[in-house]
Write an enzyme that holds these catalytic residues in place. Structure first.
Site, PDB file in Angstrom:
ATOM      1  N   TYR A 190     -68.428   8.720  17.207  1.00  0.00           N
ATOM      2  CA  TYR A 190     -68.671   7.527  18.048  1.00  0.00           C
ATOM      3  C   TYR A 190     -67.633   6.471  18.032  1.00  0.00           C
ATOM      4  CZ  TYR A 190     -72.988  10.147  18.895  1.00  0.00           C
ATOM      5  OH  TYR A 190     -74.034  10.943  19.241  1.00  0.00           O
TER       6      TYR A 190
ATOM      7  N   LYS B 115     -73.798  11.791  11.760  1.00  0.00           N
ATOM      8  CA  LYS B 115     -73.569  13.158  11.761  1.00  0.00           C
ATOM      9  C   LYS B 115     -72.151  13.500  11.331  1.00  0.00           C
ATOM     10  CE  LYS B 115     -76.225  12.414  16.057  1.00  0.00           C
ATOM     11  NZ  LYS B 115     -75.594  11.173  16.632  1.00  0.00           N
TER      12      LYS B 115
HETATM   13  P1  NDP Z   1     -79.569   8.230  27.223  1.00  0.00           P
HETATM   14  O1  NDP Z   1     -80.437   9.395  28.007  1.00  0.00           O
HETATM   15  O2  NDP Z   1     -79.964   7.641  26.405  1.00  0.00           O
HETATM   16  O3  NDP Z   1     -79.098   7.345  28.400  1.00  0.00           O
HETATM   17  C1  NDP Z   1     -78.336   6.138  28.380  1.00  0.00           C
HETATM   18  C2  NDP Z   1     -77.878   5.551  29.623  1.00  0.00           C
HETATM   19  O4  NDP Z   1     -79.116   5.231  30.346  1.00  0.00           O
HETATM   20  C3  NDP Z   1     -76.884   4.595  29.549  1.00  0.00           C
HETATM   21  O5  NDP Z   1     -76.186   4.518  30.789  1.00  0.00           O
HETATM   22  C4  NDP Z   1     -78.075   3.447  29.459  1.00  0.00           C
HETATM   23  O6  NDP Z   1     -77.358   2.034  29.960  1.00  0.00           O
HETATM   24  C5  NDP Z   1     -79.154   3.688  30.661  1.00  0.00           C
HETATM   25  N1  NDP Z   1     -80.405   3.038  30.248  1.00  0.00           N
HETATM   26  C6  NDP Z   1     -80.945   3.006  29.150  1.00  0.00           C
HETATM   27  N2  NDP Z   1     -82.067   2.667  29.266  1.00  0.00           N
HETATM   28  C7  NDP Z   1     -82.441   2.367  30.522  1.00  0.00           C
HETATM   29  C8  NDP Z   1     -83.443   2.026  31.185  1.00  0.00           C
HETATM   30  N3  NDP Z   1     -84.762   1.573  30.612  1.00  0.00           N
HETATM   31  N4  NDP Z   1     -83.474   2.153  32.600  1.00  0.00           N
HETATM   32  C9  NDP Z   1     -82.325   2.457  33.117  1.00  0.00           C
HETATM   33  N5  NDP Z   1     -81.287   2.905  32.445  1.00  0.00           N
HETATM   34  C10 NDP Z   1     -81.302   2.956  31.309  1.00  0.00           C
HETATM   35  O7  NDP Z   1     -78.460   9.065  26.901  1.00  0.00           O
HETATM   36  P2  NDP Z   1     -77.373   9.249  25.645  1.00  0.00           P
HETATM   37  O8  NDP Z   1     -76.490  10.484  26.065  1.00  0.00           O
HETATM   38  O9  NDP Z   1     -76.529   8.048  25.022  1.00  0.00           O
HETATM   39  O10 NDP Z   1     -78.341   9.550  24.358  1.00  0.00           O
HETATM   40  C11 NDP Z   1     -78.979   8.722  23.645  1.00  0.00           C
HETATM   41  C12 NDP Z   1     -78.551   9.008  22.405  1.00  0.00           C
HETATM   42  O11 NDP Z   1     -78.692  10.243  21.702  1.00  0.00           O
HETATM   43  C13 NDP Z   1     -76.839   8.807  22.160  1.00  0.00           C
HETATM   44  O12 NDP Z   1     -76.751   7.577  22.321  1.00  0.00           O
HETATM   45  C14 NDP Z   1     -76.656   9.392  20.745  1.00  0.00           C
HETATM   46  O13 NDP Z   1     -77.101   8.419  19.831  1.00  0.00           O
HETATM   47  C15 NDP Z   1     -77.689  10.625  20.885  1.00  0.00           C
HETATM   48  N6  NDP Z   1     -76.749  11.703  21.146  1.00  0.00           N
HETATM   49  C16 NDP Z   1     -76.409  12.941  20.439  1.00  0.00           C
HETATM   50  C17 NDP Z   1     -75.939  13.796  20.514  1.00  0.00           C
HETATM   51  C18 NDP Z   1     -75.634  14.928  19.784  1.00  0.00           C
HETATM   52  O14 NDP Z   1     -74.889  15.812  20.032  1.00  0.00           O
HETATM   53  N7  NDP Z   1     -76.316  15.131  18.870  1.00  0.00           N
HETATM   54  C19 NDP Z   1     -75.356  14.044  22.065  1.00  0.00           C
HETATM   55  C20 NDP Z   1     -75.826  12.914  22.941  1.00  0.00           C
HETATM   56  C21 NDP Z   1     -76.440  11.776  22.494  1.00  0.00           C
HETATM   57  P3  NDP Z   1     -77.142   0.823  29.413  1.00  0.00           P
HETATM   58  O15 NDP Z   1     -76.709   1.186  28.143  1.00  0.00           O
HETATM   59  O16 NDP Z   1     -76.126   0.223  30.356  1.00  0.00           O
HETATM   60  O17 NDP Z   1     -78.445   0.079  29.297  1.00  0.00           O
HETATM   61  C1  1BO Z   2     -69.218  14.472  21.773  1.00  0.00           C
HETATM   62  C2  1BO Z   2     -70.300  13.977  20.927  1.00  0.00           C
HETATM   63  C3  1BO Z   2     -71.541  14.042  21.750  1.00  0.00           C
HETATM   64  C4  1BO Z   2     -72.606  12.833  21.613  1.00  0.00           C
HETATM   65  O1  1BO Z   2     -73.260  13.137  20.444  1.00  0.00           O
END
Ligand code: NDP
Ligand code: 1BO
Ligand code: 1BO
Length: 325
Positions: A63, A91
């Site tokens: 990240y 990770k």
């Molecule tokens: P999420 O499903 O957590 O969604 C994040 C989005 O939703 C952002 O655009 C955020 O905007 C918005 N949001 C957050 N809260 C609200 C709310 N209450 N109402 C409306 N919109 C909201 O997505 P992620 O893909 O970020 O997944 C979460 C976490 O999981 C990641 O940040 C990461 O730490 C992890 N992850 C791990 C992966 C892996 O490969 N192991 C892959 C993907 C994610 P804003 O920030 O502007 O509020």
């Molecule tokens: C490419 C990394 C996905 C978010 O964990």
């Protein structure tokens, strides 16, 4: 004063709500996701911990913001939060997926986060990329992955007290079974994409069968290029019935499936909203409705990271997921 005691209560509740891992350690049920958070993550992490009672933060070397996450953690600890009460996950990235690179990668992560141990270290994706690989990868940039050699090094990190638990992410049942054949330390956690638009039930069951705790990532459908679950009719119907926000319903759905969950936000009001998920339930009928959305698709299918249609070794998304979907 009233404000202070409210904050104290929230912190207490969030801290109390956790799942037990096979190791005996606890993972707090809701964590703060940090992917695509940018440099404001220092403030988000500090606010989440000190004002909203989060005790679990999910990040990754990939990240590119671990130093900023570290500053937020440091500030929270300076304000009186103890390290032992925090649960920090990072990770191991695909370019470091070889036995000799595991320990240096972890040490770099610890240095960036300003920590002397992690609570959880995950294999981010089970594919090894050549350093500087393009996205999508060019010919020869996806290398052989020595899963056993890497896992042995991860196991040593636990023995040496640098990491409390180790786990996996983006695995298939086939890859999990392969790992279980040689693992001396069973993965404590498997982190996977999961939301009502991608339930991933088969992998959830496989983990449950092996007593591996699951953390649901992208629980809200991920960011702008993800799934717009916030406007899904079923999610909205349940949200208005329960007088909760769509985000809260999605997070609670994950918790009621027995998974911890790591919603990401950099907005204070949403960081607050996303952890108000204790002390109420989604009734069984509504839970079933949310669990039967027919349009099941991943957001993060790995295509742009690992697929090279012409040269392989992964020529399509089905190859990434061992044709299990
Ligand atoms: P999420 O499903 O957590 O969604 C994040 C989005 O939703 C952002 O655009 C955020 O905007 C918005 N949001 C957050 N809260 C609200 C709310 N209450 N109402 C409306 N919109 C909201 O997505 P992620 O893909 O970020 O997944 C979460 C976490 O999981 C990641 O940040 C990461 O730490 C992890 N992850 C791990 C992966 C892996 O490969 N192991 C892959 C993907 C994610 P804003 O920030 O502007 O509020
Ligand atoms: C490419 C990394 C996905 C978010 O964990
Ligand atoms: C606004 C977060 C969810 C988008 O799919």
């Amino acid at each position: 004063m009233a404000q202070e005691s409210r904050v104290g209560e929230v912190a207490q509740k969030a801290h109390d709500e956790s799942f037990k891992l096979m190791s005996g350690h606890s993972i707090p049920c809701v964590g703060l996701g940090t992917w695509k958070s940018g440099s404001v993550v220092t403030d988000s992490v500090f606010t989440a911990i000190t004002k909203e009672g989060y005790r679990h933060v999910d990040t990754a070397a990939q990240y590119g913001i671990q130093e900023e996450v570290g500053k937020g953690l440091q500030a929270a600890m300076q304000s009186g939060i103890e390290r032992k009460d925090l649960f920090i996950t990072s990770k191991l990235w695909c370019e470091d997926l070889s036995a000799e690179r595991v320990r240096p990668a972890l040490q770099n992560t610890l240095q960036e986060l300003r920590l002397d141990y992690l609570d959880l270290y995950l294999i981010h994706w089970p594919f090894r990329l050549k350093e500087g690989a393009h996205r999508p990868p060019e010919a020869g940039e996806v290398l052989d992955f020595d899963m056993e050699g890497v896992w042995r090094e991860m196991e040593k990190l636990v023995k040496d007290g640098l990491v409390r638990d180790i786990g996996i992410s983006n695995f298939t049942i086939k890859k999990l079974n392969k790992l279980l054949k040689f693992a001396q330390t069973i993965p404590a956690v498997c982190q996977m994409e999961m939301h009502p638009g991608w339930r991933n039930d088969k992998m959830l069951q496989a983990c449950k069968k092996n007593s591996i705790h699951v953390t649901a990532y992208s629980p809200l459908g991920s960011s702008s290029d993800g799934r717009d679950l916030m406007h899904d009719a079923a999610v909205n119907k349940v949200a208005s019935k329960l007088n909760k926000s769509p985000g809260q319903v999605l997070i609670k759905w994950a918790l009621q499936r027995g998974t911890s969950v790591i919603p990401k936000s950099t907005h204070a009001e949403r960081i607050h909203e996303n952890i108000q998920v204790i002390g109420w339930e989604i009734p069984e009928g509504d839970f079933k409705v949310l669990s039967s959305i027919s349009d099941q698709r991943r957001v993060l299918d790995g295509e742009d990271l690992f697929v090279n249609k012409e040269h392989g070794p992964f020529r399509c998304v089905a190859d990434i997921w061992d044709n299990e979907d």
